[in-house]
Scaffold this motif. Structure first.
Motif, mmCIF file in Angstrom:
data_model
loop_
_atom_site.group_PDB
_atom_site.id
_atom_site.type_symbol
_atom_site.label_atom_id
_atom_site.label_comp_id
_atom_site.label_asym_id
_atom_site.label_seq_id
_atom_site.Cartn_x
_atom_site.Cartn_y
_atom_site.Cartn_z
ATOM 1 N N UNK A 171 0.838 -1.195 0.000
ATOM 2 C CA UNK A 171 0.000 0.000 0.000
ATOM 3 C C UNK A 171 0.875 1.248 0.000
ATOM 4 N N UNK A 172 0.489 2.298 -0.708
ATOM 5 C CA UNK A 172 1.281 3.529 -0.693
ATOM 6 C C UNK A 172 1.323 4.135 0.699
ATOM 7 N N UNK A 173 2.476 4.668 1.029
ATOM 8 C CA UNK A 173 2.655 5.220 2.370
ATOM 9 C C UNK A 173 1.831 6.485 2.542
ATOM 10 N N UNK A 174 1.159 6.599 3.690
ATOM 11 C CA UNK A 174 0.376 7.801 3.972
ATOM 12 C C UNK A 174 1.312 8.936 4.361
ATOM 13 N N UNK A 175 0.861 10.162 4.182
ATOM 14 C CA UNK A 175 1.679 11.306 4.546
ATOM 15 C C UNK A 175 1.898 11.319 6.050
ATOM 16 N N UNK A 176 3.165 11.315 6.508
ATOM 17 C CA UNK A 176 3.415 11.241 7.954
ATOM 18 C C UNK A 176 2.980 12.524 8.664
ATOM 19 N N UNK A 177 2.560 12.364 9.902
ATOM 20 C CA UNK A 177 2.194 13.519 10.716
ATOM 21 C C UNK A 177 3.456 14.205 11.214
ATOM 22 N N UNK A 178 3.383 15.501 11.404
ATOM 23 C CA UNK A 178 4.545 16.258 11.865
ATOM 24 C C UNK A 178 4.823 15.955 13.330
ATOM 25 N N UNK A 179 6.088 16.106 13.785
ATOM 26 C CA UNK A 179 6.415 15.871 15.203
ATOM 27 C C UNK A 179 5.584 16.730 16.150
ATOM 28 N N UNK A 180 5.307 17.968 15.753
ATOM 29 C CA UNK A 180 4.506 18.849 16.625
ATOM 30 C C UNK A 180 3.086 18.319 16.780
ATOM 31 N N UNK A 181 2.531 17.787 15.687
ATOM 32 C CA UNK A 181 1.174 17.247 15.753
ATOM 33 C C UNK A 181 1.124 16.014 16.642
ATOM 34 N N UNK A 182 2.093 15.116 16.475
ATOM 35 C CA UNK A 182 2.135 13.904 17.299
ATOM 36 C C UNK A 182 2.313 14.276 18.773
ATOM 37 N N UNK A 183 3.150 15.281 19.036
ATOM 38 C CA UNK A 183 3.358 15.722 20.420
ATOM 39 C C UNK A 183 2.054 16.227 21.027
ATOM 40 N N UNK A 184 1.277 16.976 20.259
ATOM 41 C CA UNK A 184 0.000 17.478 20.781
ATOM 42 C C UNK A 184 -0.957 16.329 21.081
ATOM 43 N N UNK A 185 -0.938 15.278 20.267
ATOM 44 C CA UNK A 185 -1.789 14.116 20.540
ATOM 45 C C UNK A 185 -1.368 13.423 21.828
ATOM 46 N N UNK A 186 -0.063 13.300 22.034
ATOM 47 C CA UNK A 186 0.441 12.613 23.232
ATOM 48 C C UNK A 186 0.100 13.403 24.492
ATOM 49 N N UNK A 187 0.193 14.728 24.418
ATOM 50 C CA UNK A 187 -0.038 15.572 25.595
ATOM 51 C C UNK A 187 -1.508 15.844 25.853
ATOM 52 N N UNK A 188 -2.379 15.402 24.956
ATOM 53 C CA UNK A 188 -3.816 15.591 25.138
ATOM 54 C C UNK A 188 -4.414 14.361 25.796
ATOM 55 N N UNK A 189 -5.376 14.579 26.694
ATOM 56 C CA UNK A 189 -6.029 13.449 27.346
ATOM 57 C C UNK A 189 -6.700 12.561 26.295
ATOM 58 N N UNK A 190 -6.526 11.243 26.386
ATOM 59 C CA UNK A 190 -7.090 10.355 25.359
ATOM 60 C C UNK A 190 -8.593 10.523 25.147
ATOM 61 N N UNK A 191 -9.315 10.859 26.213
ATOM 62 C CA UNK A 191 -10.772 10.985 26.081
ATOM 63 C C UNK A 191 -11.195 12.213 25.286
ATOM 64 N N UNK A 192 -10.305 13.204 25.146
ATOM 65 C CA UNK A 192 -10.654 14.420 24.413
ATOM 66 C C UNK A 192 -10.133 14.411 22.984
ATOM 67 N N UNK A 193 -9.388 13.390 22.597
ATOM 68 C CA UNK A 193 -8.923 13.280 21.221
ATOM 69 C C UNK A 193 -10.070 12.861 20.310
ATOM 70 N N UNK A 194 -10.108 13.394 19.106
ATOM 71 C CA UNK A 194 -11.076 12.935 18.124
ATOM 72 C C UNK A 194 -10.725 11.525 17.675
ATOM 73 N N UNK A 195 -11.730 10.822 17.186
ATOM 74 C CA UNK A 195 -11.514 9.426 16.791
ATOM 75 C C UNK A 195 -10.457 9.323 15.695
ATOM 76 N N UNK A 196 -10.484 10.253 14.746
ATOM 77 C CA UNK A 196 -9.485 10.217 13.676
ATOM 78 C C UNK A 196 -8.081 10.443 14.220
ATOM 79 N N UNK A 197 -7.931 11.318 15.223
ATOM 80 C CA UNK A 197 -6.620 11.556 15.829
ATOM 81 C C UNK A 197 -6.153 10.343 16.616
ATOM 82 N N UNK A 198 -7.078 9.668 17.272
ATOM 83 C CA UNK A 198 -6.718 8.445 17.996
ATOM 84 C C UNK A 198 -6.198 7.377 17.041
#
Length: 277
Positions: free
Chosen positions: A143-170
């Motif tokens: 399968x073609x590789x999806x566009x990787x998320x930026x380090x800043x975006x991944x960091x924001x996901x990690x620092x956000x409470x899992x219950x407040x993340x959108x399903x797509x972000x999870x």
């Protein structure tokens, strides 16, 4: 003086707007509204230019803006006008592509099943888009590789409470963590520390530090070294209900008022703004 409405003159008629055939290898198939419309306009403009019509004349005949005529005339091929437009537009499926790629790699190749799965995660698009996206996978080994998320975006996901993340972000974060065990371990430690911070569980700090030391995470080890230099104060801050946050907020407000008034007003007005605002 010649009439301004060139349609009423005896000039050559405007050629019929027939879409030009797509060149081999172009990513723009015939039949797409945007691509075919652009090809037709490009063919019309390039048919009128050799016939002796000026760009201003073409603008009036085709009821286009001069800028549009200028772009069409300067483009050697209609495909040159497509770059950065249609192919980069976001779709409803973009947030769910990493999940589709992961499930495809796990062996689930039924487009209908995958469409049903992402619908439970919040996808509101149709089955046709999913099927069209998965079609190239069936003819390519991977399968073609999806566009990787930026380090800043991944960091924001990690620092956000899992219950407040959108399903797509999870879903995206799950794909990232599966591919990097070190980042997965870091995420676990960060979330445990966040729980201690919000629920005042300072008594668990020694166990958390021990768990961090057991993993090969140099950056987090540096953070732990700073905590251990003032362990008693950190433990008190993670345990006691009192906080200096309100005082710090008032200090910040007073400093902001002072900087806004510097050189413009005197102490009397500053005093009133601090006390009465």
């Amino acid at each position: 003086m010649p009439p301004r409405n060139l349609r009423a003159t005896s000039a050559e008629p405007v050629p019929e707007k027939v879409p030009a055939p797509a060149e081999s290898g172009t990513p723009w198939p015939t039949g797409h509204r945007f691509a075919d419309r652009t090809r037709a306009k490009h063919a019309t403009v390039h048919a009128l230019l050799p016939a002796g019509h000026s760009r201003r004349s073409i603008q009036r005949q085709l009821s286009m803006t001069y800028r549009t005529v200028h772009r069409l005339a300067d483009a050697a091929r209609p495909e040159d006008l497509f770059q950065g437009q249609w192919q980069n537009r976001r779709t409803k499926l973009d947030d769910f592509k990493p999940y589709l790629h992961e499930r495809w790699a796990e062996g689930c190749t039924n487009a209908w099943t995958l469409w049903k799965e992402i619908k439970t995660h919040g996808y509101t698009g149709g089955y046709g888009a999913v099927r069209a996206h998965l079609q190239p996978f069936r003819t390519s080994p991977t399968a073609p590789a999806a566009r990787p998320s930026s380090p800043r975006t991944v960091t924001s996901w990690i620092l956000t409470h899992p219950d407040t993340l959108r399903e797509s972000e999870r879903l995206k974060l799950k794909v990232v963590l599966v591919g990097c065990p070190e980042l997965d371990a870091l995420t676990g430690h960060v979330r445990v520390f966040g729980k201690m911070l919000t629920q005042l569980q300072g008594d668990q700090l020694p166990q958390w530090i021990k768990a961090v030391r057991a993993d090969d995470l140099p950056s987090l080890h540096t953070f732990v070294n700073g905590l251990e230099r003032d362990l008693a104060a950190v433990t008190a801050g993670l345990t006691l209900p009192w906080s200096s946050g309100v005082v710090e907020g008032h200090v910040n407000r007073i400093k902001m008022i002072k900087r806004q008034m510097y050189g413009r007003a005197g102490f009397d007005l500053l005093r009133k703004r601090v006390l009465l605002a």
